[in-house]
Design a protein around this motif. Sequence first.
Motif, PDB file in Angstrom:
ATOM      1  N   SER A  53       0.831  -1.202   0.000  1.00  0.00           N
ATOM      2  CA  SER A  53       0.000   0.000   0.000  1.00  0.00           C
ATOM      3  C   SER A  53       0.866   1.252   0.000  1.00  0.00           C
ATOM      4  O   SER A  53       1.893   1.311   0.679  1.00  0.00           O
ATOM      5  CB  SER A  53      -0.913   0.012   1.229  1.00  0.00           C
ATOM      6  OG  SER A  53      -1.810  -1.073   1.195  1.00  0.00           O
ATOM      7  N   LYS A  54       0.431   2.258  -0.750  1.00  0.00           N
ATOM      8  CA  LYS A  54       1.158   3.522  -0.834  1.00  0.00           C
ATOM      9  C   LYS A  54       0.494   4.546   0.075  1.00  0.00           C
ATOM     10  O   LYS A  54      -0.692   4.843  -0.078  1.00  0.00           O
ATOM     11  CB  LYS A  54       1.184   4.032  -2.263  1.00  0.00           C
ATOM     12  CG  LYS A  54       1.979   5.328  -2.451  1.00  0.00           C
ATOM     13  CD  LYS A  54       1.967   5.785  -3.894  1.00  0.00           C
ATOM     14  CE  LYS A  54       2.762   4.813  -4.757  1.00  0.00           C
ATOM     15  NZ  LYS A  54       2.878   5.306  -6.157  1.00  0.00           N
ATOM     16  N   ILE A  55       1.266   5.078   1.020  1.00  0.00           N
ATOM     17  CA  ILE A  55       0.765   6.053   1.986  1.00  0.00           C
ATOM     18  C   ILE A  55       1.381   7.412   1.690  1.00  0.00           C
ATOM     19  O   ILE A  55       2.605   7.531   1.556  1.00  0.00           O
ATOM     20  CB  ILE A  55       1.119   5.645   3.434  1.00  0.00           C
ATOM     21  CG1 ILE A  55       0.727   4.189   3.716  1.00  0.00           C
ATOM     22  CG2 ILE A  55       0.455   6.597   4.422  1.00  0.00           C
ATOM     23  CD1 ILE A  55      -0.734   3.909   3.607  1.00  0.00           C
ATOM     24  N   ALA A  56       0.557   8.439   1.590  1.00  0.00           N
ATOM     25  CA  ALA A  56       1.049   9.808   1.449  1.00  0.00           C
ATOM     26  C   ALA A  56       1.049  10.460   2.825  1.00  0.00           C
ATOM     27  O   ALA A  56       0.022  10.484   3.512  1.00  0.00           O
ATOM     28  CB  ALA A  56       0.173  10.595   0.489  1.00  0.00           C
ATOM     29  N   LEU A  57       2.184  10.969   3.239  1.00  0.00           N
ATOM     30  CA  LEU A  57       2.338  11.636   4.524  1.00  0.00           C
ATOM     31  C   LEU A  57       2.584  13.117   4.261  1.00  0.00           C
ATOM     32  O   LEU A  57       3.563  13.476   3.599  1.00  0.00           O
ATOM     33  CB  LEU A  57       3.504  11.012   5.294  1.00  0.00           C
ATOM     34  CG  LEU A  57       3.821  11.568   6.676  1.00  0.00           C
ATOM     35  CD1 LEU A  57       2.645  11.369   7.628  1.00  0.00           C
ATOM     36  CD2 LEU A  57       5.074  10.879   7.235  1.00  0.00           C
ATOM     37  N   VAL A  58       1.673  13.978   4.764  1.00  0.00           N
ATOM     38  CA  VAL A  58       1.729  15.405   4.459  1.00  0.00           C
ATOM     39  C   VAL A  58       1.822  16.182   5.769  1.00  0.00           C
ATOM     40  O   VAL A  58       0.864  16.214   6.551  1.00  0.00           O
ATOM     41  CB  VAL A  58       0.486  15.856   3.655  1.00  0.00           C
ATOM     42  CG1 VAL A  58       0.680  17.284   3.151  1.00  0.00           C
ATOM     43  CG2 VAL A  58       0.199  14.907   2.497  1.00  0.00           C
ATOM     44  N   ASP A  59       2.966  16.822   6.006  1.00  0.00           N
ATOM     45  CA  ASP A  59       3.188  17.547   7.264  1.00  0.00           C
ATOM     46  C   ASP A  59       4.334  18.524   7.041  1.00  0.00           C
ATOM     47  O   ASP A  59       5.294  18.212   6.334  1.00  0.00           O
ATOM     48  CB  ASP A  59       3.540  16.558   8.387  1.00  0.00           C
ATOM     49  CG  ASP A  59       3.359  17.152   9.771  1.00  0.00           C
ATOM     50  OD1 ASP A  59       3.953  18.207  10.047  1.00  0.00           O
ATOM     51  OD2 ASP A  59       2.623  16.553  10.578  1.00  0.00           O
ATOM     52  N   ASP A  60       4.250  19.712   7.647  1.00  0.00           N
ATOM     53  CA  ASP A  60       5.323  20.691   7.475  1.00  0.00           C
ATOM     54  C   ASP A  60       6.455  20.499   8.483  1.00  0.00           C
ATOM     55  O   ASP A  60       7.448  21.230   8.449  1.00  0.00           O
ATOM     56  CB  ASP A  60       4.775  22.114   7.555  1.00  0.00           C
ATOM     57  CG  ASP A  60       4.154  22.436   8.905  1.00  0.00           C
ATOM     58  OD1 ASP A  60       3.714  21.493   9.593  1.00  0.00           O
ATOM     59  OD2 ASP A  60       4.093  23.625   9.259  1.00  0.00           O
ATOM     60  N   ASP A  61       6.316  19.512   9.362  1.00  0.00           N
ATOM     61  CA  ASP A  61       7.365  19.192  10.331  1.00  0.00           C
ATOM     62  C   ASP A  61       8.270  18.112   9.725  1.00  0.00           C
ATOM     63  O   ASP A  61       7.874  16.950   9.599  1.00  0.00           O
ATOM     64  CB  ASP A  61       6.741  18.702  11.634  1.00  0.00           C
ATOM     65  CG  ASP A  61       7.762  18.509  12.753  1.00  0.00           C
ATOM     66  OD1 ASP A  61       8.915  18.151  12.449  1.00  0.00           O
ATOM     67  OD2 ASP A  61       7.400  18.710  13.925  1.00  0.00           O
ATOM     68  N   ARG A  62       9.485  18.503   9.351  1.00  0.00           N
ATOM     69  CA  ARG A  62      10.380  17.555   8.683  1.00  0.00           C
ATOM     70  C   ARG A  62      10.782  16.394   9.589  1.00  0.00           C
ATOM     71  O   ARG A  62      11.060  15.291   9.116  1.00  0.00           O
ATOM     72  CB  ARG A  62      11.617  18.285   8.168  1.00  0.00           C
ATOM     73  CG  ARG A  62      11.296  19.272   7.044  1.00  0.00           C
ATOM     74  CD  ARG A  62      12.568  19.821   6.406  1.00  0.00           C
ATOM     75  NE  ARG A  62      12.234  20.754   5.330  1.00  0.00           N
ATOM     76  CZ  ARG A  62      11.934  20.385   4.093  1.00  0.00           C
ATOM     77  NH1 ARG A  62      11.922  19.101   3.770  1.00  0.00           N
ATOM     78  NH2 ARG A  62      11.655  21.295   3.176  1.00  0.00           N
ATOM     79  N   ASN A  63      10.835  16.627  10.900  1.00  0.00           N
ATOM     80  CA  ASN A  63      11.156  15.538  11.821  1.00  0.00           C
ATOM     81  C   ASN A  63      10.081  14.466  11.786  1.00  0.00           C
ATOM     82  O   ASN A  63      10.387  13.262  11.819  1.00  0.00           O
ATOM     83  CB  ASN A  63      11.316  16.079  13.244  1.00  0.00           C
ATOM     84  CG  ASN A  63      12.547  16.934  13.413  1.00  0.00           C
ATOM     85  OD1 ASN A  63      13.571  16.709  12.755  1.00  0.00           O
ATOM     86  ND2 ASN A  63      12.474  17.935  14.288  1.00  0.00           N
ATOM     87  N   ILE A  64       8.813  14.891  11.719  1.00  0.00           N
ATOM     88  CA  ILE A  64       7.723  13.928  11.633  1.00  0.00           C
ATOM     89  C   ILE A  64       7.778  13.190  10.300  1.00  0.00           C
ATOM     90  O   ILE A  64       7.623  11.961  10.239  1.00  0.00           O
ATOM     91  CB  ILE A  64       6.361  14.631  11.818  1.00  0.00           C
ATOM     92  CG1 ILE A  64       6.184  15.052  13.279  1.00  0.00           C
ATOM     93  CG2 ILE A  64       5.209  13.720  11.382  1.00  0.00           C
ATOM     94  CD1 ILE A  64       4.877  15.763  13.565  1.00  0.00           C
ATOM     95  N   LEU A  65       8.004  13.926   9.215  1.00  0.00           N
ATOM     96  CA  LEU A  65       8.088  13.276   7.897  1.00  0.00           C
ATOM     97  C   LEU A  65       9.167  12.197   7.886  1.00  0.00           C
ATOM     98  O   LEU A  65       8.953  11.100   7.386  1.00  0.00           O
ATOM     99  CB  LEU A  65       8.376  14.312   6.809  1.00  0.00           C
ATOM    100  CG  LEU A  65       7.274  15.307   6.462  1.00  0.00           C
ATOM    101  CD1 LEU A  65       7.745  16.232   5.344  1.00  0.00           C
ATOM    102  CD2 LEU A  65       6.001  14.589   6.045  1.00  0.00           C
TER     103      LEU A  65
END
Length: 233
Positions: free
Chosen positions: A2-14
């Motif tokens: 499965s392909k998950i898109a992760l969208v967040d402006d916190d680079r540590n979380i990404l």
Amino acid sequence: MSKIALVDDDRNILTSVSMTLEAEGFEVETYNDGQAALDAFNKKLPDMAVLDIKMPRMDGMDLLQRLRQKTQMPVIFLTSKDDEIDEVLGLRMGADDYVKKPFSQRLLVERIRALLRRQEAISGDAVATTTENKVMERGNLRMDPLRHSVSWKGQDVSLTVTEFLLLQALAQRPGFVKSRDQLMDVAYDDQVYVDDRTIDSHIKRLRKKMRSANSEFSAIETLYGIGYRYNEE
């Protein structure tokens, strides 16, 4: 995979979350703002999106609104610790679930797996006809789990995975009351806890969508303090 898109402006979380998800066998695409994600989604959609709410250029709410114009793919929101308004609004706009920051990455993985399992259960991959996947007709309502399609008086209604499962659970036994706990069991895995507000928000959006097909829709009845009941029309 499965392909998950992760969208967040916190680079540590990404970085940290993408590493965890990849270790769990997922393919992960990361974006640091909503507009970048939308540009990519317009070319090819992932299997699921995990969206932060507060982001530059385009926030999670705006991105979800754009997505729901074209797809009902599963969406999980990442919300701030104390902002209940964001949680409720996100669910009413069409998110399937939310996880509060700061969060356990194991919890997020469990929520993702649970949501993907729910989608697979009604995705149409199954061939055998069972009680859960055969076409169901209740008066003006028609539900086809194998095609993930719903219509009311012949008018198509587009539902998210969670909304579909809740409507199916209620309509399977018209006149019988389903408590919020019972509906939680239908829409979420046993290891995933959600509160009453989550179910109520999904039901409100479900009603709104059904009324968009027919303004007189009233088949879902609220029994305050008890739960919900489907009355065949």
